[in-house]
Design a protein around this motif. Structure first.
Motif, PDB file in Angstrom:
ATOM      1  N   PRO A 138      39.422 -15.976 -16.179  1.00 51.96           N
ATOM      2  CA  PRO A 138      39.974 -16.334 -14.871  1.00 51.96           C
ATOM      3  C   PRO A 138      39.954 -15.138 -13.920  1.00 51.96           C
ATOM      4  N   GLY A 139      39.559 -15.389 -12.690  1.00 56.06           N
ATOM      5  CA  GLY A 139      39.454 -14.321 -11.711  1.00 56.06           C
ATOM      6  C   GLY A 139      38.085 -13.690 -11.643  1.00 56.06           C
ATOM      7  N   ARG A 140      37.194 -14.056 -12.555  1.00 58.80           N
ATOM      8  CA  ARG A 140      35.837 -13.513 -12.512  1.00 58.80           C
ATOM      9  C   ARG A 140      35.135 -13.986 -11.239  1.00 58.80           C
ATOM     10  N   VAL A 141      34.460 -13.082 -10.566  1.00 55.65           N
ATOM     11  CA  VAL A 141      33.658 -13.401  -9.399  1.00 55.65           C
ATOM     12  C   VAL A 141      32.224 -13.000  -9.696  1.00 55.65           C
ATOM     13  N   GLY A 142      31.305 -13.914  -9.485  1.00 54.17           N
ATOM     14  CA  GLY A 142      29.899 -13.633  -9.738  1.00 54.17           C
ATOM     15  C   GLY A 142      29.158 -13.261  -8.472  1.00 54.17           C
ATOM     16  N   ASP A 143      27.854 -13.423  -8.524  1.00 54.31           N
ATOM     17  CA  ASP A 143      27.002 -13.031  -7.401  1.00 54.31           C
ATOM     18  C   ASP A 143      27.153 -13.927  -6.183  1.00 54.31           C
ATOM     19  N   SER A 144      27.545 -15.173  -6.400  1.00 53.62           N
ATOM     20  CA  SER A 144      27.435 -16.177  -5.332  1.00 53.62           C
ATOM     21  C   SER A 144      28.278 -15.882  -4.104  1.00 53.62           C
ATOM     22  N   ALA A 145      29.369 -15.147  -4.261  1.00 56.99           N
ATOM     23  CA  ALA A 145      30.228 -14.850  -3.113  1.00 56.99           C
ATOM     24  C   ALA A 145      29.859 -13.538  -2.435  1.00 56.99           C
ATOM     25  N   LEU A 146      28.878 -12.827  -2.973  1.00 57.88           N
ATOM     26  CA  LEU A 146      28.588 -11.480  -2.484  1.00 57.88           C
ATOM     27  C   LEU A 146      27.296 -11.435  -1.675  1.00 57.88           C
ATOM     28  N   ILE A 147      27.404 -10.958  -0.427  1.00 52.67           N
ATOM     29  CA  ILE A 147      26.238 -10.832   0.433  1.00 52.67           C
ATOM     30  C   ILE A 147      25.191  -9.941  -0.239  1.00 52.67           C
ATOM     31  N   GLY A 148      23.951 -10.413  -0.232  1.00 51.18           N
ATOM     32  CA  GLY A 148      22.854  -9.652  -0.816  1.00 51.18           C
ATOM     33  C   GLY A 148      22.629  -9.934  -2.282  1.00 51.18           C
ATOM     34  N   CYS A 149      23.621 -10.511  -2.927  1.00 47.93           N
ATOM     35  CA  CYS A 149      23.497 -10.839  -4.352  1.00 47.93           C
ATOM     36  C   CYS A 149      23.197 -12.323  -4.514  1.00 47.93           C
ATOM     37  N   GLY A 150      24.148 -13.182  -4.125  1.00 43.17           N
ATOM     38  CA  GLY A 150      23.918 -14.615  -4.217  1.00 43.17           C
ATOM     39  C   GLY A 150      22.991 -15.149  -3.147  1.00 43.17           C
ATOM     40  N   ALA A 151      23.034 -14.534  -1.974  1.00 37.27           N
ATOM     41  CA  ALA A 151      22.182 -14.988  -0.870  1.00 37.27           C
ATOM     42  C   ALA A 151      22.110 -13.905   0.188  1.00 37.27           C
ATOM     43  N   TYR A 152      21.051 -13.985   1.002  1.00 38.92           N
ATOM     44  CA  TYR A 152      20.899 -13.072   2.132  1.00 38.92           C
ATOM     45  C   TYR A 152      19.961 -13.720   3.133  1.00 38.92           C
ATOM     46  N   ALA A 153      20.194 -13.473   4.424  1.00 34.17           N
ATOM     47  CA  ALA A 153      19.318 -14.000   5.468  1.00 34.17           C
ATOM     48  C   ALA A 153      19.202 -12.987   6.585  1.00 34.17           C
ATOM     49  N   ASP A 154      17.985 -12.725   7.011  1.00 38.78           N
ATOM     50  CA  ASP A 154      17.707 -11.800   8.104  1.00 38.78           C
ATOM     51  C   ASP A 154      16.442 -12.285   8.795  1.00 38.78           C
ATOM     52  N   ASP A 155      16.552 -12.614  10.069  1.00 42.67           N
ATOM     53  CA  ASP A 155      15.396 -13.118  10.807  1.00 42.67           C
ATOM     54  C   ASP A 155      14.232 -12.134  10.800  1.00 42.67           C
ATOM     55  N   ARG A 156      14.495 -10.865  10.536  1.00 40.78           N
ATOM     56  CA  ARG A 156      13.439  -9.848  10.550  1.00 40.78           C
ATOM     57  C   ARG A 156      12.677  -9.769   9.225  1.00 40.78           C
TER      58      ARG A 156
END
Length: 306
Positions: free
Chosen positions: A199-217
């Protein structure tokens, strides 16, 4: 300007054959929901949110109404949404009782000055905004999807045993990436996490650059798999960096999965869209369900295309 395009995934791992059809069909429905927004000239951000909501509402997947339970028998979910024009993002972690965590993640982005909220405080925001709520009984994965319930360690805490049990269960996540008619990119991800996690474990999905990332460039990328290893190589940002260096979306996700395996012995999958509107799909697990469309074709599958 590239045509609008949308790609989704329903998670990477070992998916039993009897679940293949439901996983592929669920991804197909999600991509259709997101495409209806892009087709009408809508934003990429709205499209990925709509696609992920469909996946969260489908108990086939480990997110929203199909989330796995923690070692304590509770449901704790993570989600993230990001747009590539100004790099705004919102995320939630270890939230309970929220029917659609992706809605709460977007609310964090648009209704607060913050990027990440966790636990009961995030749930309080959901209640304040009158987002749909649900209890563990409604959110937990159906037993027929999980098979036999994993035994929970008793007595002294053995973290290696907990990890082994978690990795033997479903690790799938759901996610979407999109480019709209204006060339704007967005990405979203949602998960119930590891089965039998602490309980309390946080994985990649909530972390910018780990679970997801978006940059128009550069591009947009969304990950799934063993979160502890995905975090160590910051895999979604790594894939976007590869695209910024000139690799296509396909080349970038292939290179990032290779790096994941070689550097940290990780396993998982990636979907991506580059700034030219090309897609990429890669995984080093037996299966990963996915679907994509640009309005002319709609393709879906359970393994990355050859």
């Amino acid at each position: 300007m590239p045509r609008p395009i949308l790609i989704v995934h329903g998670g990477a791992g070992t998916i039993p054959e009897e679940r293949h059809a439901a996983a592929v069909e669920g991804c197909r429905r999600a991509v259709q929901a997101g495409w209806s927004i892009l087709e009408a000239g809508g934003f990429a951000l709205d499209a990925v949110e709509a696609a992920v909501r469909v996946l969260e509402d489908d108990p086939t997947f480990n997110a929203g109404r199909g989330s796995v339970r923690t070692r304590a028998g509770t449901v704790e979910m993570d989600a993230l949404i990001m747009e590539g024009t100004t790099l705004r993002a919102g995320a939630v972690a270890a939230v309970r009782r929220v029917r659609n965590p992706i809605l709460l993640a977007r609310a964090v982005m648009e209704r607060t000055p913050h990027v990440l909220l966790v636990g009961p405080a995030a749930e309080a925001l959901a209640e304040l905004l009158e987002l749909p709520m649900a209890d563990d009984a409604e959110l937990a994965a159906p037993r027929d999807r999980l098979g036999e319930e994993l035994p929970r360690p008793e007595g002294s805490v053995n973290l290696r045993e907990i990890l082994a049990q978690a990795l033997s269960g479903p690790m799938d996540t759901v996610g979407a990436a999109a480019m709209d008619a204006a060339g704007r990119l967005a990405a979203a991800v949602s998960t119930g996490g590891m089965s039998n996690k602490w309980p309390g474990r946080v994985g990649d999905s909530a972390l910018i650059g780990c679970g997801a990332y978006a940059d128009d460039r550069s591009g947009a990328a969304v990950a799934t798999g063993w979160g502890e290893t995905l975090m160590r190589v910051v895999i979604a940002k790594t894939a976007c960096d590869f695209m910024a260096l000139g690799l296509s979306a396909s080349g970038a996700v292939t290179a990032a999965i290779r790096l994941l395996e070689e550097r940290v012995n990780g396993r998982g999958g990636l979907i991506a869209i580059d700034r030219e509107g090309r897609i990429g799909i890669a995984h080093n697990t037996p299966h990963m369900s996915w679907a994509w469309t640009d309005g002319r074709v709609l393709e879906a599958g359970i393994r990355a295309p050859e």
